[in-house]
Design a protein around this motif. Structure first.
Motif, PDB file in Angstrom:
ATOM      1  N   GLU A  14      -5.748 -12.333   8.039  1.00 46.02           N
ATOM      2  CA  GLU A  14      -5.324 -12.348   6.641  1.00 46.02           C
ATOM      3  C   GLU A  14      -4.126 -13.269   6.423  1.00 46.02           C
ATOM      4  O   GLU A  14      -3.138 -12.905   5.784  1.00 46.02           O
ATOM      5  CB  GLU A  14      -5.019 -10.924   6.165  1.00 46.02           C
ATOM      6  CG  GLU A  14      -6.248 -10.028   6.232  1.00 46.02           C
ATOM      7  CD  GLU A  14      -6.039  -8.620   5.646  1.00 46.02           C
ATOM      8  OE1 GLU A  14      -4.910  -8.139   5.628  1.00 46.02           O
ATOM      9  OE2 GLU A  14      -7.048  -8.045   5.195  1.00 46.02           O
TER      10      GLU A  14
ATOM     11  N   TYR B  24      -7.399   3.624   0.244  1.00 43.68           N
ATOM     12  CA  TYR B  24      -8.777   3.702  -0.259  1.00 43.68           C
ATOM     13  C   TYR B  24      -9.193   5.131  -0.591  1.00 43.68           C
ATOM     14  O   TYR B  24     -10.374   5.408  -0.734  1.00 43.68           O
ATOM     15  CB  TYR B  24      -9.742   3.139   0.776  1.00 43.68           C
ATOM     16  CG  TYR B  24      -9.578   1.667   1.087  1.00 43.68           C
ATOM     17  CD1 TYR B  24     -10.175   0.691   0.280  1.00 43.68           C
ATOM     18  CD2 TYR B  24      -8.851   1.249   2.196  1.00 43.68           C
ATOM     19  CE1 TYR B  24     -10.040  -0.663   0.582  1.00 43.68           C
ATOM     20  CE2 TYR B  24      -8.718  -0.102   2.498  1.00 43.68           C
ATOM     21  CZ  TYR B  24      -9.312  -1.057   1.690  1.00 43.68           C
ATOM     22  OH  TYR B  24      -9.195  -2.396   1.997  1.00 43.68           O
TER      23      TYR B  24
ATOM     24  N   ARG C 273      -2.288  -6.058  17.237  1.00 45.49           N
ATOM     25  CA  ARG C 273      -3.343  -5.410  16.440  1.00 45.49           C
ATOM     26  C   ARG C 273      -4.697  -6.100  16.614  1.00 45.49           C
ATOM     27  O   ARG C 273      -4.775  -7.329  16.717  1.00 45.49           O
ATOM     28  CB  ARG C 273      -2.958  -5.387  14.961  1.00 45.49           C
ATOM     29  CG  ARG C 273      -1.726  -4.539  14.714  1.00 45.49           C
ATOM     30  CD  ARG C 273      -1.312  -4.543  13.276  1.00 45.49           C
ATOM     31  NE  ARG C 273      -2.082  -3.658  12.437  1.00 45.49           N
ATOM     32  CZ  ARG C 273      -2.539  -3.959  11.228  1.00 45.49           C
ATOM     33  NH1 ARG C 273      -2.363  -5.159  10.726  1.00 45.49           N
ATOM     34  NH2 ARG C 273      -3.188  -3.067  10.521  1.00 45.49           N
TER      35      ARG C 273
ATOM     36  N   ASP D 239     -12.003  -1.225   7.352  1.00 48.14           N
ATOM     37  CA  ASP D 239     -10.617  -1.131   6.908  1.00 48.14           C
ATOM     38  C   ASP D 239     -10.289   0.211   6.258  1.00 48.14           C
ATOM     39  O   ASP D 239     -10.176   0.281   5.034  1.00 48.14           O
ATOM     40  CB  ASP D 239     -10.326  -2.263   5.908  1.00 48.14           C
ATOM     41  CG  ASP D 239      -8.848  -2.368   5.588  1.00 48.14           C
ATOM     42  OD1 ASP D 239      -8.048  -1.775   6.316  1.00 48.14           O
ATOM     43  OD2 ASP D 239      -8.504  -3.055   4.612  1.00 48.14           O
TER      44      ASP D 239
ATOM     45  N   ASN E  44       3.033  -7.790   7.497  1.00 47.81           N
ATOM     46  CA  ASN E  44       2.921  -9.013   6.698  1.00 47.81           C
ATOM     47  C   ASN E  44       4.277  -9.528   6.214  1.00 47.81           C
ATOM     48  O   ASN E  44       4.333 -10.490   5.461  1.00 47.81           O
ATOM     49  CB  ASN E  44       2.067  -8.763   5.448  1.00 47.81           C
ATOM     50  CG  ASN E  44       0.627  -8.482   5.799  1.00 47.81           C
ATOM     51  OD1 ASN E  44       0.093  -9.028   6.758  1.00 47.81           O
ATOM     52  ND2 ASN E  44      -0.015  -7.610   5.025  1.00 47.81           N
TER      53      ASN E  44
ATOM     54  N   LYS F 177       0.679  -8.700  13.954  1.00 48.88           N
ATOM     55  CA  LYS F 177      -0.594  -8.980  13.291  1.00 48.88           C
ATOM     56  C   LYS F 177      -0.775 -10.483  13.385  1.00 48.88           C
ATOM     57  O   LYS F 177      -0.020 -11.244  12.769  1.00 48.88           O
ATOM     58  CB  LYS F 177      -0.516  -8.516  11.841  1.00 48.88           C
ATOM     59  CG  LYS F 177      -1.712  -8.910  10.969  1.00 48.88           C
ATOM     60  CD  LYS F 177      -1.583  -8.301   9.564  1.00 48.88           C
ATOM     61  CE  LYS F 177      -2.714  -8.715   8.638  1.00 48.88           C
ATOM     62  NZ  LYS F 177      -2.619  -8.067   7.310  1.00 48.88           N
TER      63      LYS F 177
ATOM     64  N   ARG G 146       0.828  -1.216   0.000  1.00 50.49           N
ATOM     65  CA  ARG G 146       0.000   0.000   0.000  1.00 50.49           C
ATOM     66  C   ARG G 146       0.862   1.264   0.000  1.00 50.49           C
ATOM     67  O   ARG G 146       0.488   2.286   0.581  1.00 50.49           O
ATOM     68  CB  ARG G 146      -0.978   0.034   1.181  1.00 50.49           C
ATOM     69  CG  ARG G 146      -1.751  -1.251   1.416  1.00 50.49           C
ATOM     70  CD  ARG G 146      -2.495  -1.698   0.186  1.00 50.49           C
ATOM     71  NE  ARG G 146      -3.191  -2.963   0.421  1.00 50.49           N
ATOM     72  CZ  ARG G 146      -3.825  -3.625  -0.540  1.00 50.49           C
ATOM     73  NH1 ARG G 146      -3.838  -3.179  -1.781  1.00 50.49           N
ATOM     74  NH2 ARG G 146      -4.449  -4.738  -0.262  1.00 50.49           N
TER      75      ARG G 146
HETATM   76  C1  GCU Z   1      -5.770  -3.891   4.637  1.00 47.48           C
HETATM   77  C2  GCU Z   1      -4.779  -3.823   3.523  1.00 47.48           C
HETATM   78  C3  GCU Z   1      -3.731  -4.875   3.646  1.00 47.48           C
HETATM   79  C4  GCU Z   1      -3.122  -4.824   5.043  1.00 47.48           C
HETATM   80  C5  GCU Z   1      -4.200  -4.927   6.080  1.00 47.48           C
HETATM   81  C6  GCU Z   1      -3.694  -4.739   7.481  1.00 47.48           C
HETATM   82  O1  GCU Z   1      -6.561  -5.044   4.507  1.00 47.48           O
HETATM   83  O2  GCU Z   1      -5.447  -3.946   2.294  1.00 47.48           O
HETATM   84  O3  GCU Z   1      -2.763  -4.638   2.674  1.00 47.48           O
HETATM   85  O4  GCU Z   1      -2.222  -5.854   5.202  1.00 47.48           O
HETATM   86  O5  GCU Z   1      -5.134  -3.911   5.875  1.00 47.48           O
HETATM   87  O6  GCU Z   1      -4.010  -3.711   8.078  1.00 47.48           O
HETATM   88  O7  GCU Z   1      -3.001  -5.588   8.009  1.00 47.48           O
END
Ligand code: GCU
Length: 687
Positions: free
Chosen positions: A305, A407, A338, A378, A224, A301, A182
């Motif tokens: 995801e 966004y 988080r 988000d 990530n 995190k 991002r």
């Molecule tokens: C959003 C974003 C991801 C990011 C995630 C997060 O979903 O699109 O790229 O990893 O937020 O906050 O961990």
């Protein structure tokens, strides 16, 4: 500053009264103290005053014992910490009126002509006094900002500042291969392949910029991309960056992967209750702190995801977080966990974080923090405040904002985000209105230091290695504004934009006026052309740029066609009221009832909480469908307005920046039109 590299620290030569004042002030600058921070303070004063006056300015570096040797001189500025100034300030202004009152990071400026300041003759000087070294940095930047913007405190007066939040953090989503998740401003600043041998100069300018707005923590890597960061070779690279940041009062943090004991430690589990796992983290923390004694801590995190977490071992998030917190605790480190958790089979993604964390309130260790996104989905163009902020009574929590405009038009659209952040911070759970002073406002709850709590605020950075740092000449404003609000959330969006514009473009009133007219409505403009009335997540899949309300595909329930807007023949919007997913019930009263009924729900959140009949009349007297169309049109004309404002002053700005901004605005206009042209017929097709 035509290239934009200097950000808001261009220190362009002043004119008129401001120039005279600056010249007078920099006659003789004495900086008391030794070490890297003090050297940086002196260098910044030299750089700042040299730029502002157009003359080469040198500071005099002293240590306290040398003071008597310098009685022949009459310093115009005396800068130091309470410690480095020592007896010089005993019984004087800052001590006696309690302004530098022992609060870490607090500074005081005592203007010349203050009879209380200093002994013998030094009342003619302007004093910059820091409670500690970071405080002095903030005091010096405050002084330079105030000279540049013409807001010096009155002669003889005392001005003190201290931050509202203990931790004011930037979260980088920078990957080790140099890309940025991002990120819309080029590649990562961190040149991992060169480190630790070569330390890029840009790290220093990054740290100066952060410090100039009071930021004091930086998480270097993406949540990530944390699998290998804790390998010993990488930690030596981290150390090299951390040393630069420390010189500007900034502590370094890392995102870590919950499964690190398996990924790099060779264990066969990451179960937080397993003794070997605990031992592994303890040893890793010992190693980190031996290298980087002022290391800040970890950001995690987990179970989100695709990232590993305690759920895999049937442990809850408190068990997971506390295990890491206990490894950091002996070193004074902070564990930031988080709350962005979803995707575990729930019918409404917006509800998951609340259900996961509210049940664990009180179970987290003292050095644990839950970091909560401003809204429950988000980082959408506008979200109602996250309900979790009203429920964690015995748990430290940080706000998480997103500066990078994932966004909101990414690196192309000029959207000033301070009004959004203030809408969230000022939200009062006791009334559902904006009231920052209320003890139940988000900002009061987050900054309340009862029981020695850790307070803080974080935001995902928009910084990359492009010349402008952030993607356009206007995008740095959001970095700036975030820092200023993290320091003092009571500042107005207007004041912040204005001081940024003067420092960036100079004090030409016409230019400043145009900047303000472009910037202040720009957030509402963006909402109108993207997601009016509480619509959300109708962006294209994956990259999230541009409209795709009819997206049809994806395996996940929450990415199926119409999931977020639920358009059908009857109406539009996601019913989260008591007749729907009941997400409104996660808010305390009166917000729960207020949001829960279509009659009382603020229109800005209407389609977020309700499925509204197409023919329902809104406050404008128009039906929902007509109002939607009107909003998109208003958004487009808002951008047209920005362009004509800019054109009014482009000749007063250097051609390089004038052209670059114009080009961005043209993209923004084309995009706004596309949003309107895609969304209006799409929604009409349901009626
Ligand atoms: C959003 C974003 C991801 C990011 C995630 C997060 O979903 O699109 O790229 O990893 O937020 O906050 O961990």
């Amino acid at each position: 500053n035509c290239s934009g590299y200097d950000l808001w620290m261009a220190y362009n030569r002043l004119s008129g009264e401001r120039l005279a004042m600056a010249e007078d002030l920099c006659r003789e600058i004495h900086v008391y103290g030794e070490g890297p921070v003090m050297a940086n303070v002196a260098a910044e004063l030299e750089r700042g005053f040299s730029g502002l006056t157009g003359e080469k300015v040198k500071t005099v570096r002293l240590i306290n014992s040398q003071r008597n040797d310098s009685t022949r001189s009459r310093p115009s500025i005396i800068a130091g910490t309470k410690h480095s100034l020592g007896e010089m300030i005993q019984g004087t202004g800052p001590e006696s009126d309690g302004s530098v009152n022992g609060k870490p990071e607090a500074f005081t400026l005592i203007m010349p002509g203050n009879s209380e300041s200093g002994h013998g003759g030094e009342s003619d000087a302007l004093w910059v006094i820091g409670e500690d070294e970071p405080a002095l940095i903030y005091g010096v930047f405050e002084l330079l900002r105030r000279i540049t913007t013409g807001h010096l405190p009155e002669p003889g007066s005392t001005y003190s500042g201290s931050p509202a939040f203990n931790w004011r953090m930037l979260n980088h989503w920078d990957n080790f291969d140099g890309t940025i998740e991002r990120g819309y401003a080029g590649k990562s600043l961190w040149k991992w392949h060169e480190l630790p041998d070569r330390v890029d100069n840009r790290y220093t300018d990054y740290a100066r910029a952060c410090a100039s707005v009071g930021l004091n923590g930086s998480v270097l890597n993406n949540v990530n991309d944390a699998q290998t960061v804790l390998q010993s070779g990488n930690l030596r690279k981290v150390k090299a960056i951390a040393q630069v940041l420390a010189g500007w009062g900034i502590r370094t943090f890392l995102s870590v992967n919950f499964a690190s004991p398996m990924i790099i430690g060779g264990l066969d589990t990451a179960d937080p209750l397993d003794p070997e796992v605990r031992q592994w983290w303890m040893e890793k923390c010992d190693e980190i702190y031996a290298l980087i004694p002022d290391f800040g801590g970890f950001l995690v995190k987990a179970d989100s995801e695709g990232q590993p977490g305690p759920f895999s071992y049937n442990r809850n998030h408190a068990q997971g977080a506390n295990m890491l917190a206990r490894a950091l605790a002996p070193h004074g480190g902070v564990l930031i966990w988080r709350a962005f958790v979803y995707g575990h089979g729930e019918a409404d993604r917006a509800k998951t974080a609340y259900s996961t964390f509210s049940a664990l309130d009180g179970e987290f260790d003292d050095n644990c923090v839950i970091q909560i996104k401003n809204g429950a989905i988000d980082f959408q163009p506008r979200e109602p405040v996250h309900p979790l902020f009203s429920h964690l009574h015995s748990t430290n929590s940080f706000m998480e904002f997103q500066i990078t405009q994932e966004y909101l038009g990414q690196g192309n659209h000029i959207v000033y985000l301070a009004p959004m952040w203030k809408e969230i911070l000022d939200f009062d759970f006791a009334s559902g209105l904006s009231n920052p002073e209320s003890p139940s406002s988000v900002v009061s709850r987050l900054t309340n230091e009862r029981n020695g709590r850790i307070t803080g605020i974080a935001a995902v950075s928009n910084i990359g290695d492009e010349e402008t740092w952030c993607g356009s000449h206007f995008h740095p404003l959001n970095w700036y504004a975030y820092g200023r609000l993290a320091w003092n959330p009571g500042l107005s969006s207007e004041a912040i934009a204005e001081e940024w514009a003067v420092q960036t473009f100079g004090s030409d009133e016409k230019v400043i006026d145009v900047c303000m007219r472009m910037l202040l409505p720009s957030w509402e403009t963006c909402i109108n052309y993207m997601t009016p009335l509480g619509l959300h997540h109708i962006m294209k899949e994956g990259h999230h740029y541009g409209p795709d309300p009819g997206f049809d595909g994806g395996e996940r329930e929450d990415w199926r066609s119409t999931y977020y807007h639920r358009a059908d023949r009857k109406g539009l919007g996601f019913d989260r009221s008591p007749t729907g997913t009941k997400a409104t019930e996660q808010y305390p009263e009166p917000c729960s009832s207020l949001f829960g009924s279509m009659d009382t729900c603020p229109e800005k959140y209407l389609l977020w909480f309700h499925h509204v009949p197409w023919d329902r009349k809104l406050s404008s007297g128009r039906t929902l469908m007509d109002e939607i169309e009107e909003r998109y049109k208003t958004g487009v004309s808002g951008v047209e307005g920005m362009i004509s404002h800019w054109d009014e002053v482009s000749e007063r700005i250097d051609p390089q920046r004038a052209r670059a901004v114009r080009e961005k605005l043209e993209i923004q206009l084309a995009d706004a039109r596309e949003w309107m042209e895609v969304c209006v017929p799409y929604f009409r097709s349901f009626k």
